[in-house]
Design a protein around this motif. Sequence first.
Motif, PDB file in Angstrom:
ATOM      1  N   LEU A 133       0.849  -1.190   0.000  1.00  0.00           N
ATOM      2  CA  LEU A 133       0.000   0.000   0.000  1.00  0.00           C
ATOM      3  C   LEU A 133       0.887   1.244   0.000  1.00  0.00           C
ATOM      4  N   SER A 134       0.415   2.297  -0.648  1.00  0.00           N
ATOM      5  CA  SER A 134       1.216   3.537  -0.611  1.00  0.00           C
ATOM      6  C   SER A 134       0.844   4.304   0.651  1.00  0.00           C
ATOM      7  N   VAL A 135       1.702   4.183   1.648  1.00  0.00           N
ATOM      8  CA  VAL A 135       1.493   4.862   2.938  1.00  0.00           C
ATOM      9  C   VAL A 135       2.782   5.594   3.305  1.00  0.00           C
ATOM     10  N   SER A 136       2.653   6.423   4.334  1.00  0.00           N
ATOM     11  CA  SER A 136       3.753   7.304   4.731  1.00  0.00           C
ATOM     12  C   SER A 136       4.309   6.864   6.078  1.00  0.00           C
ATOM     13  N   VAL A 137       5.600   6.683   6.158  1.00  0.00           N
ATOM     14  CA  VAL A 137       6.253   6.494   7.460  1.00  0.00           C
ATOM     15  C   VAL A 137       7.546   7.313   7.445  1.00  0.00           C
ATOM     16  N   VAL A 138       8.061   7.598   8.626  1.00  0.00           N
ATOM     17  CA  VAL A 138       9.298   8.361   8.691  1.00  0.00           C
ATOM     18  C   VAL A 138      10.455   7.449   8.298  1.00  0.00           C
ATOM     19  N   ALA A 139      11.269   7.924   7.366  1.00  0.00           N
ATOM     20  CA  ALA A 139      12.438   7.170   6.891  1.00  0.00           C
ATOM     21  C   ALA A 139      13.689   8.000   7.163  1.00  0.00           C
ATOM     22  N   PRO A 140      14.834   7.340   7.363  1.00  0.00           N
ATOM     23  CA  PRO A 140      16.072   8.095   7.620  1.00  0.00           C
ATOM     24  C   PRO A 140      16.464   9.001   6.453  1.00  0.00           C
ATOM     25  N   GLU A 141      16.126   8.546   5.231  1.00  0.00           N
ATOM     26  CA  GLU A 141      16.542   9.333   4.063  1.00  0.00           C
ATOM     27  C   GLU A 141      15.773   8.847   2.834  1.00  0.00           C
ATOM     28  N   ILE A 142      15.316   9.784   2.015  1.00  0.00           N
ATOM     29  CA  ILE A 142      14.745   9.415   0.713  1.00  0.00           C
ATOM     30  C   ILE A 142      15.235  10.418  -0.328  1.00  0.00           C
ATOM     31  N   GLU A 143      15.826   9.917  -1.400  1.00  0.00           N
ATOM     32  CA  GLU A 143      16.364  10.766  -2.479  1.00  0.00           C
ATOM     33  C   GLU A 143      17.242  11.890  -1.930  1.00  0.00           C
ATOM     34  N   GLY A 144      18.066  11.537  -0.942  1.00  0.00           N
ATOM     35  CA  GLY A 144      19.022  12.506  -0.406  1.00  0.00           C
ATOM     36  C   GLY A 144      18.450  13.436   0.649  1.00  0.00           C
ATOM     37  N   VAL A 145      17.148  13.339   0.914  1.00  0.00           N
ATOM     38  CA  VAL A 145      16.532  14.208   1.922  1.00  0.00           C
ATOM     39  C   VAL A 145      16.415  13.417   3.230  1.00  0.00           C
ATOM     40  N   PRO A 146      17.056  13.893   4.302  1.00  0.00           N
ATOM     41  CA  PRO A 146      17.079  13.110   5.542  1.00  0.00           C
ATOM     42  C   PRO A 146      15.800  13.258   6.366  1.00  0.00           C
ATOM     43  N   ASP A 147      15.528  12.253   7.211  1.00  0.00           N
ATOM     44  CA  ASP A 147      14.464  12.288   8.221  1.00  0.00           C
ATOM     45  C   ASP A 147      13.158  12.811   7.615  1.00  0.00           C
ATOM     46  N   ILE A 148      12.545  11.983   6.802  1.00  0.00           N
ATOM     47  CA  ILE A 148      11.417  12.454   5.989  1.00  0.00           C
ATOM     48  C   ILE A 148      10.313  11.407   5.952  1.00  0.00           C
ATOM     49  N   ALA A 149       9.065  11.890   6.025  1.00  0.00           N
ATOM     50  CA  ALA A 149       7.914  10.989   5.847  1.00  0.00           C
ATOM     51  C   ALA A 149       7.242  11.340   4.531  1.00  0.00           C
ATOM     52  N   LEU A 150       7.123  10.375   3.670  1.00  0.00           N
ATOM     53  CA  LEU A 150       6.340  10.521   2.440  1.00  0.00           C
ATOM     54  C   LEU A 150       5.942   9.123   1.983  1.00  0.00           C
ATOM     55  N   SER A 151       5.136   9.060   0.955  1.00  0.00           N
ATOM     56  CA  SER A 151       4.614   7.757   0.538  1.00  0.00           C
ATOM     57  C   SER A 151       5.448   7.091  -0.533  1.00  0.00           C
ATOM     58  N   LEU A 152       5.662   5.811  -0.312  1.00  0.00           N
ATOM     59  CA  LEU A 152       6.206   4.867  -1.288  1.00  0.00           C
ATOM     60  C   LEU A 152       5.390   3.598  -1.098  1.00  0.00           C
TER      61      LEU A 152
END
Length: 309
Positions: free
Chosen positions: A250-269
């Motif tokens: 499912l496409s949901v949002s959780v906090v990740a250490p880094e996505i596409e070079g942006v640190p400490d970020i929550a967005l959907s994958l």
Amino acid sequence: MKVGIVGAGMVGSAAGSALALRGGASEVVFVDRNAALAQAQAEDISHAVPFAHPCRLSAGEYDALEGAEVVILAAGVAQKPGESRLSLLSRNADVFASVIGGVRAAAPGAMLLVASNPVDIMTQVALRASGLPPERVIGSGTILDTARFRSLLGAHLGIAPQSVHAYVLGEHGDSEVLAWSSARAGTEPVARFGAQIGAPITEEVRATIDAGVRRAAYRIIEGKGATWYGIGAGLARIVQAIRDDQGAVLSVSVVAPEIEGVPDIALSLPRVVGRKGVSATLMPEMSETETAALRASAEVLKESTQGLW
Ligand SMILES: NC(=O)C1=CN([C@@H]2O[C@H](COP(=O)(O)OP(=O)(O)OC[C@H]3O[C@@H](n4cnc5c(N)ncnc54)[C@H](O)[C@@H]3O)[C@@H](O)[C@H]2O)C=CC1
Ligand SMILES: CC(=O)C(=O)O
């Protein structure tokens, strides 16, 4: 499974109704600062139960959440016509400051499922305030945008939205990214499927579907003041994935250490959701343009958190 819902307005009540109608919970408890509203929603939805699945509905103070395994957070303010989701941030961060402590004290074992907007940043707010591990604080993210994308693609191709495998990535908001490169109709890339059946996916079709997805909330809010059925069903879908340990992607949002070079970020994958919350994150195949758009979306979200903590 007992599910708590804090915020018994349009979104919270739609989630409670969807849970009852889909058989997604054995018990649903509403908590709202407007106690009379919470009570009325519980009573109203309980009258649908004879036509649906066994489910006990009630309302109460925070202590009524005891034993809940998932608590949906749908409290706060919603957009007015023309307003963006990000403009709600400071008001809803204040609401969460008063809500999370009560939820954690009453239901320390509960997973949090965040719906309030801007949902990606509110997921970060909930994570920080709760002290839970990131996989147990899930934002509904783009589950709704993904449903909108599948629905419009399905309509264009003349197939069921359930047979469209396509995701919206990034912010649940204006910077979201429709992942066309990885979109499939059945097993076929959507462009090939469309060409085969005489419904080509032209630039014009893409633009129309993009606007149909990206501007959906604005259109619906203009017409009826708020959106609730789609997200209510989406929240119930996530709860069922958790309850039945489905391993649903499912496409949901959780906090990740880094996505596409942006640190400490929550967005959907696309993420694998089950009994333990989110157990894996998938990075779909993307074109260069889509990758750049995902990075830009992450940067928009990061920028919006400046000064928040
Ligand atoms: N994630 C998504 O896809 C979607 C998110 N939303 C968001 O969901 C949120 C709720 O939207 P609606 O239900 O339409 O709003 P609503 O105004 O109908 O309901 C909000 C409820 O929160 C309650 N509330 C406010 N402060 C509270 C507090 N401190 N403690 C307990 N309860 C409190 C209010 O009394 C009200 O009943 C909004 O932020 C909206 O933007 C809306 C649609 C889709
Ligand atoms: C309001 C909102 O976030 C939506 O319908 O997408």
